[in-house]
Design a protein around this motif. Structure first.
Motif, PDB file in Angstrom:
ATOM      1  N   GLU A  67      -4.269   1.232  -0.445  1.00 18.52           N
ATOM      2  CA  GLU A  67      -3.207   1.747   0.413  1.00 18.52           C
ATOM      3  C   GLU A  67      -2.072   0.735   0.519  1.00 18.52           C
ATOM      4  OE1 GLU A  67      -5.186   2.283   4.081  1.00 18.52           O
ATOM      5  OE2 GLU A  67      -6.640   3.727   3.310  1.00 18.52           O
ATOM      6  N   VAL A  68      -0.879   1.262   0.820  1.00 25.49           N
ATOM      7  CA  VAL A  68       0.273   0.392   1.025  1.00 25.49           C
ATOM      8  C   VAL A  68       1.222   1.106   1.993  1.00 25.49           C
ATOM      9  CG1 VAL A  68       1.580   1.339  -0.926  1.00 25.49           C
ATOM     10  CG2 VAL A  68       2.011  -1.015  -0.155  1.00 25.49           C
ATOM     11  N   LEU A  69       1.963   0.340   2.729  1.00 24.15           N
ATOM     12  CA  LEU A  69       2.907   0.925   3.688  1.00 24.15           C
ATOM     13  C   LEU A  69       4.235   1.216   3.007  1.00 24.15           C
ATOM     14  CD1 LEU A  69       3.721   1.670   6.630  1.00 24.15           C
ATOM     15  CD2 LEU A  69       4.534  -0.693   6.855  1.00 24.15           C
ATOM     16  N   LEU A  70       4.682   2.464   3.133  1.00 27.70           N
ATOM     17  CA  LEU A  70       6.024   2.857   2.708  1.00 27.70           C
ATOM     18  C   LEU A  70       6.888   2.843   3.967  1.00 27.70           C
ATOM     19  CD1 LEU A  70       8.098   3.991   0.691  1.00 27.70           C
ATOM     20  CD2 LEU A  70       7.123   6.268   1.079  1.00 27.70           C
ATOM     21  N   HIS A  71       7.692   1.794   4.100  1.00 30.94           N
ATOM     22  CA  HIS A  71       8.449   1.605   5.335  1.00 30.94           C
ATOM     23  C   HIS A  71       9.493   2.698   5.492  1.00 30.94           C
ATOM     24  CE1 HIS A  71      11.051  -0.449   8.318  1.00 30.94           C
ATOM     25  NE2 HIS A  71       9.884  -0.992   8.699  1.00 30.94           N
ATOM     26  N   ILE A  72       9.783   3.020   6.737  1.00 35.33           N
ATOM     27  CA  ILE A  72      10.736   4.101   7.031  1.00 35.33           C
ATOM     28  C   ILE A  72      12.086   3.854   6.392  1.00 35.33           C
ATOM     29  CG2 ILE A  72      11.535   3.067   9.222  1.00 35.33           C
ATOM     30  CD1 ILE A  72      11.589   5.932  10.368  1.00 35.33           C
ATOM     31  N   SER A  73      12.428   2.563   6.236  1.00 30.25           N
ATOM     32  CA  SER A  73      13.736   2.234   5.658  1.00 30.25           C
ATOM     33  C   SER A  73      13.778   2.475   4.159  1.00 30.25           C
ATOM     34  CB  SER A  73      14.090   0.777   5.953  1.00 30.25           C
ATOM     35  OG  SER A  73      13.140  -0.092   5.343  1.00 30.25           O
ATOM     36  N   GLU A  74      12.576   2.665   3.537  1.00 31.55           N
ATOM     37  CA  GLU A  74      12.518   2.866   2.093  1.00 31.55           C
ATOM     38  C   GLU A  74      12.255   4.333   1.719  1.00 31.55           C
ATOM     39  OE1 GLU A  74      13.252   0.645  -0.135  1.00 31.55           O
ATOM     40  OE2 GLU A  74      13.526  -0.955   1.341  1.00 31.55           O
TER      41      GLU A  74
ATOM     42  N   LYS B 270       4.394  -8.996   2.761  1.00 27.32           N
ATOM     43  CA  LYS B 270       3.575  -7.803   2.541  1.00 27.32           C
ATOM     44  C   LYS B 270       4.087  -7.084   1.305  1.00 27.32           C
ATOM     45  CE  LYS B 270       2.352  -7.081   7.389  1.00 27.32           C
ATOM     46  NZ  LYS B 270       2.389  -6.122   8.527  1.00 27.32           N
ATOM     47  N   GLU B 271       3.189  -6.283   0.697  1.00 26.85           N
ATOM     48  CA  GLU B 271       3.578  -5.535  -0.491  1.00 26.85           C
ATOM     49  C   GLU B 271       4.648  -4.508  -0.124  1.00 26.85           C
ATOM     50  OE1 GLU B 271       0.021  -5.197  -3.599  1.00 26.85           O
ATOM     51  OE2 GLU B 271      -0.491  -4.308  -1.663  1.00 26.85           O
ATOM     52  N   LYS B 272       5.600  -4.371  -1.029  1.00 27.40           N
ATOM     53  CA  LYS B 272       6.716  -3.470  -0.761  1.00 27.40           C
ATOM     54  C   LYS B 272       6.797  -2.395  -1.830  1.00 27.40           C
ATOM     55  CE  LYS B 272      11.767  -3.365  -0.340  1.00 27.40           C
ATOM     56  NZ  LYS B 272      13.018  -4.166  -0.389  1.00 27.40           N
ATOM     57  N   VAL B 273       6.879  -1.126  -1.358  1.00 29.68           N
ATOM     58  CA  VAL B 273       7.137  -0.007  -2.252  1.00 29.68           C
ATOM     59  C   VAL B 273       8.318   0.772  -1.700  1.00 29.68           C
ATOM     60  CG1 VAL B 273       4.774   0.217  -3.093  1.00 29.68           C
ATOM     61  CG2 VAL B 273       5.462   1.451  -1.034  1.00 29.68           C
TER      62      VAL B 273
END
Length: 721
Positions: free
Chosen positions: A656-663, A695-698
């Protein structure tokens, strides 16, 4: 005060030495020596009772034990003391016994015990190679009747050069591992395994070992002379009666010769010989039978042996009517047992073996735990010889030394043909169902076919044959016998078993009973064995031409995967939770080991259901998944948060990874649900670890077209002057 010590040193010619010492230890034994090479020390003692036992054979016990203290180790298991001998120790006992036993007088029946103990271990010295030397040296120092000193030596060949008593490391690089037992004049025992060598190469190895053995025998003589050679004891030998012997010979010889020449089956022949024996016994009165005791039976046996041997030497015929180089009829069958992973029947004349194969993981490897060697076998063979196979009813008291020895010979014959990349632990079990001549060679043949039936990709099929020799020193006549019967094994001057492929010998076992056997006869016998071996090999390949391309449907499939060391813990889970649940869910067996060299994790997946195996592979891929910076991945939304969405990689469930709201989008996003919902599948680009958040960024928006920027407001007009 330390007693006087006598010592002889044997130079092995390459800077290594073997010393034989007596006078310090175990002085109440009839003979005792300490044999040492490097830090390896063997203590050997011999005691032979002065009273003859009430039996008609030599009650000789050869016992070889390795003490764990010799290697600075504790015995394994719950009870911390040495118990029953290991298979390795039993095999060493057999090697020594086979050379010693024929050299005691035939009429010597005193209880005799030879005990050999490893007292100090050296990892560069293999102690079993010195056991025969130690045994013979101790006997030379006793007063027990013994024909002449003998010794044993191991010979290996590394890079084309022969080596006596190699280290285990050298042995691993060798294409020959043979143990030779001999006196100064004669080779008496050969046993070993080879990497498809020729008959001539095998003979050269025997010659090389014999030269080294001669020096060891010479050292024993010198030690005994320095210590003070004891007078050989007197004992009450067996009673003899030349007149009776001649009479029984005349009564039995012609009748036995006629029956032997008739070429009958085992049971019929045995019954006919029994009738002759009973007729001879009946010709004597009750008083005479009581007076002669066992002499009648003894002299009948001699007459029978002489008649059968003469038939072969004079007419080239054998007990069952065959010619000397003729092999009994053979029939074979594979896939006989429906539930085993592989099975085969091999029947040759009145000998039959049924072999089975079982495939498993590395967890089923045979563990070897000896003071002189620790390791494991991923291929091993067990041989069972039940009493019904010879038409007998007798108690079964565990695995006999004979079963251990015959199984080891068959295992050595086959193991070199198991490919190095075979993913399975392979167990072969041979059940001997009938026996009249070399069930161990039948085991090799049945084992070959059962392995091929199981889908084990043997490099080449292996067959084996038992040979015999009958010779007459006076006339110079001799006969080499192919595929010997049990009776021929007993009455011959040599019996030897040879196994191999079409290209060379893989294992052998010889017991030579005649003195001074010429190497010319030995080579001829080996070449005749090759012809017989190839004949049998053709029968095997006619039954099953090549290994099956895959294992059977009900047999487990094995998949092996390697993972970086850092993922082993994740694969196992806390307390083994992950791997246990995965095995339960998929119906597979999963074994994880660590490669001692690369430190990678080696995962073995064993299962009969391909779907279950595929699920395990998917889990491994998931656990070891590492996204690549700059790559695009398909993900699924699995959780919604105020500040973004948690997404899971489609190709690596559980990652799993977080897809930030800004992305999510280029436009300002006030609510995550304005862009994505639970279960949505979308593409994201992976940017690695964000140096700010660590943190990992997508990003989803990085894959969307960037909207055009709005024009800036026009500049205000200049104020009028």
């Amino acid at each position: 005060m330390i007693p006087q010590v006598f010592k002889e040193v044997i130079d092995l010619g390459d800077g290594r030495e073997i010393s034989i010492e007596t006078g310090k230890l175990a002085k109440q034994a009839h003979g005792s020596v300490v044999v040492q090479s490097g830090n390896c020390m063997l203590l050997c003692t011999v005691v032979s009772n002065y009273k003859q036992s009430d039996v008609d054979f030599l009650p000789l016990t050869v016992d070889y034990r390795e003490k764990f203290a010799a290697a600075g180790r504790y015995p394994g298991g719950f009870f911390k003391r040495e118990a029953r001998p290991s298979d390795g120790e039993v095999l060493t006992m057999r090697l020594v016994d086979r050379v010693l036993r024929p050299l005691f007088p035939k009429d010597y029946h005193a209880e005799t015990q030879v005990m050999i103990q490893l007292m100090s271990h050296d990892e560069n010295v293999m102690p079993d190679a010195m056991a025969g030397l130690a045994a013979s040296a101790a006997i030379q120092l006793s007063d027990a009747p013994f024909e002449c000193p003998i010794s044993e030596a191991r010979v290996a060949r590394v890079n084309g050069e022969f080596i006596i008593n190699p280290t285990r490391t050298q042995l691993e690089e060798s294409d020959i591992d043979m143990m030779i037992g001999a006196s100064t004049d004669s080779v008496m025992m050969v046993e070993g395994e080879m990497d498809e060598i020729s008959e001539e190469e095998m003979t050269e190895a025997i010659k090389f070992a014999h030269e080294a053995i001669k020096k060891q025998c010479e050292a024993q003589v010198k030690l005994a002379e320095a210590f003070g050679k004891k007078e050989t004891r007197e004992y009450d030998g067996e009673r003899e009666d030349e007149a009776l012997e001649k009479k029984i010979h005349e009564m039995a010889y012609d009748k036995v010769y006629a029956i032997a020449k008739a070429g009958s089956a085992k049971h019929e022949r045995t019954a006919s010989f029994g009738e002759i024996k009973e007729e001879i016994k009946a010709s004597f009165s009750d008083e005479e039978r009581e007076d002669y005791g066992n002499l009648i039976s003894k002299y009948y046996a001699k007459a029978e042996k002489a008649a059968v041997r003469d038939l072969t030497l004079e007419e080239g015929l054998r007990l069952d009517g065959r010619k000397t180089d003729e092999i009994r009829p053979i029939w074979c069958e594979v896939d006989y047992l429906p539930s085993t992973h592989g099975s085969a029947i091999f029947t040759r004349g009145e000998t039959q073996a049924l072999a089975t194969v079982t495939l498993g993981t590395s967890r089923e490897a045979s563990q070897i735990d000896m003071p002189s060697y620790e390791g494991e076998e991923t291929f091993y063979l067990h041989y069972n010889f039940p009493p019904f196979s010879t038409g007998e009813a007798r108690p079964i008291r565990g695995t006999s030394r004979r079963e251990v020895g015959h199984g080891n010979l068959a295992q050595r014959a086959l193991k070199g043909m198991i490919p190095a990349d075979c993913p399975y632990t392979v167990r072969v079990v041979s059940e001997v169902l009938e026996s009249n001549g070399s069930s161990s060679m039948a085991t090799v043949c049945a084992g070959t076919m059962s392995l091929m039936d199981a889908g084990v990709q043997l490099k080449k099929p292996v067959s084996g044959i038992a040979m015999g020799l009958i010779s007459d020193a006076e006339s110079g006549k001799y006969a080499v016998l192919s595929d010997i019967l049990g009776d021929e094994d007993h009455l011959g001057d040599m019996d030897f078993k040879v196994t191999g492929t079409a290209d060379g010998i893989t294992a052998c076992q010889m017991d030579i009973k005649v003195k001074g056997l010429s190497y010319d006869i030995l080579v001829k016998a080996l070449k005749q064995a090759r012809d017989g071996r190839l004949h049998i090999l053709e029968k095997l390949t006619n039954t099953i031409e090549a290994p099956r391309t895959d294992v059977k449907g009900h047999a487990p499939k094995m998949i092996t995967r390697r993972i970086p060391n850092e993922f082993i813990g994740a694969m196992i889970g806390p307390g083994g939770k992950v791997i246990q649940e995965l095995q339960k869910e998929t119906g597979t067996t999963i074994v994880i080991n660590e490669d001692p060299v690369t430190e990678e994790g080696i995962i073995e997946i064993l299962g009969t259901n391909q779907e279950g195996i595929d699920k395990v592979i998917a889990k491994i891929d998931s656990v070891t998944f590492k996204p690549v910076k700059g790559s695009v991945y398909e993900v699924k939304v699995i959780k919604l948060l105020d500040f973004g969405a948690v997404v899971e990689y489609i190709d690596a469930p559980g990652n799993e990874v977080l897809l930030h709201i800004s992305e999510l989008a280029w436009e300002r996003t006030n609510n995550v649900t304005d862009v994505v919902k639970m279960g949505d599948v979308l593409d994201v680009k992976y940017f690695g670890v964000d140096p700010k958040t660590r943190k990992e960024k997508v990003s989803r928006k990085a894959l969307l077209p960037k909207p055009p920027r709005e024009d800036k407001k026009e500049a205000s007009p200049k104020k009028e002057e």
